[in-house]
Enzyme design. Sequence first.
Site, mmCIF file in Angstrom:
data_model
loop_
_atom_site.group_PDB
_atom_site.id
_atom_site.type_symbol
_atom_site.label_atom_id
_atom_site.label_comp_id
_atom_site.label_asym_id
_atom_site.label_seq_id
_atom_site.Cartn_x
_atom_site.Cartn_y
_atom_site.Cartn_z
ATOM 1 N N ALA A 49 0.804 -1.230 0.000
ATOM 2 C CA ALA A 49 0.000 0.000 0.000
ATOM 3 C C ALA A 49 0.838 1.281 0.000
ATOM 4 O O ALA A 49 0.511 2.248 -0.684
ATOM 5 C CB ALA A 49 -0.931 -0.004 1.213
ATOM 6 N N CYS A 60 15.804 -0.271 1.443
ATOM 7 C CA CYS A 60 15.957 -1.463 2.275
ATOM 8 C C CYS A 60 17.411 -1.797 2.524
ATOM 9 O O CYS A 60 17.742 -2.546 3.418
ATOM 10 C CB CYS A 60 15.260 -2.622 1.606
HETATM 11 N N1 PMP Z 1 9.296 -5.487 -3.077
HETATM 12 C C1 PMP Z 1 9.700 -4.392 -3.722
HETATM 13 C C2 PMP Z 1 9.969 -4.440 -5.198
HETATM 14 C C3 PMP Z 1 9.876 -3.195 -3.021
HETATM 15 O O1 PMP Z 1 10.303 -2.101 -3.670
HETATM 16 C C4 PMP Z 1 9.616 -3.163 -1.624
HETATM 17 C C5 PMP Z 1 9.811 -1.899 -0.816
HETATM 18 N N2 PMP Z 1 11.123 -1.387 -0.853
HETATM 19 C C6 PMP Z 1 9.198 -4.337 -0.993
HETATM 20 C C7 PMP Z 1 9.054 -5.472 -1.757
HETATM 21 C C8 PMP Z 1 8.902 -4.372 0.483
HETATM 22 O O2 PMP Z 1 7.688 -3.742 0.726
HETATM 23 P P1 PMP Z 1 7.113 -3.440 2.171
HETATM 24 O O3 PMP Z 1 7.726 -2.174 2.616
HETATM 25 O O4 PMP Z 1 5.626 -3.320 1.948
HETATM 26 O O5 PMP Z 1 7.421 -4.614 3.039
#
Ligand code: PMP
Length: 367
Positions: free
Chosen positions: A183, A308
């Site tokens: 979201a 991340c």
């Molecule tokens: N998959 C991708 C391609 C993303 O860009 C991200 C967010 N950086 C995620 C997964 C992880 O999403 P979330 O923050 O909802 O855990």
Amino acid sequence: MNGYFDHNATTPLHPAAREAWLRASEKHWHNPSSLYRDAGIASQQLESARERLGTLLGAEAERIVFTSGATESNNALMASFERVAISAIEHPSVRMARKALELPVNANGVVEPEAVKQMIEAKRPALVSVMAANNESGALQPWREIAAICREHDVLFHTDAAQWLGKLDAANLGECDFITGSAHKLGGTKGCGFLVLPAEDSRLNFMRGGPQEGGRRAGTENYPAVEAMVTALEAITPRLDEVERVQTQLRDDFITAIRARFENLRVISESASRLWNTVLMVMPAQQNLKWLTALSRRGFSISTGSACSSGKEGSSVVVSALGASAEELRRVVRISGGWETMAEDWLALAAAFGDAFEELSRGGRPQ
Ligand code: PMP
């Protein structure tokens, strides 16, 4: 001026999503599993949001399981299969979740459908996972073709569409067996997402506990966040063609402007189709954290790769997969605009790179 260029990390709350969240939280805060009338209404609202999301994705509502976000969806899926093939540029929530066979990318950072075919024929994975759009470079992956190859070979196919959703039309994603979404990448709140799976799939059992989400994912449903996510996607979907047309031009004008200043700048996946908002660049000089801080002082928010893995210099998964040196990796920066980013914002950012370079070449911040 709007200096926020980190929309691939997270987006601001869409005004329609904010309204939807407040309304749902004020009126339908009851536990959808409870048995009285108000809870029944909350449950109906949740099911109606599931139907609406299904319509946007081209997938039956029964296939959708709401989760806490893309990380949970990806982890749950990866834990459910014996033999999985994933691309070399998947998000860490896929890559780090397990050991897997690795599908290579070409020099443009794109997975070739032929490589998937060869992998399936040689190793027979039970599941292939290739993201729809890469979070760092924005490179679009040929997920529709790969889904068709998997179907022909009777292999299940997953696409992590966290970066595709809210930027490009989602209507054909339902052709994939599994789809991940989040979201907060599309104008909704943090901590909410979904996994689409085949309706008959009973293999996935994300969280143990109550019988929510058809027994597939225990835990009280976050209806307000689901409502906000679906409302945001409904609000932006009709605008996407126009946004893509306008923003692609602004992004390309930015590249022209910054290249006029830095001749040796390298744009990753430049000749591939990319998300209209994303530019992943290897700067000709200076380390990415220096760029990031110098630009932050000028009111711009950018990133060094994916959020991340930020905080770690030289952490770009994509640029590593393309075989860059450790030194080059330290010069990678990612710019990601949004639906409302204006021509002057992009041009101000290009100018700020020039100013920041002057400052960094003088040895840092003036006293
Ligand atoms: N998959 C991708 C391609 C993303 O860009 C991200 C967010 N950086 C995620 C997964 C992880 O999403 P979330 O923050 O909802 O855990």
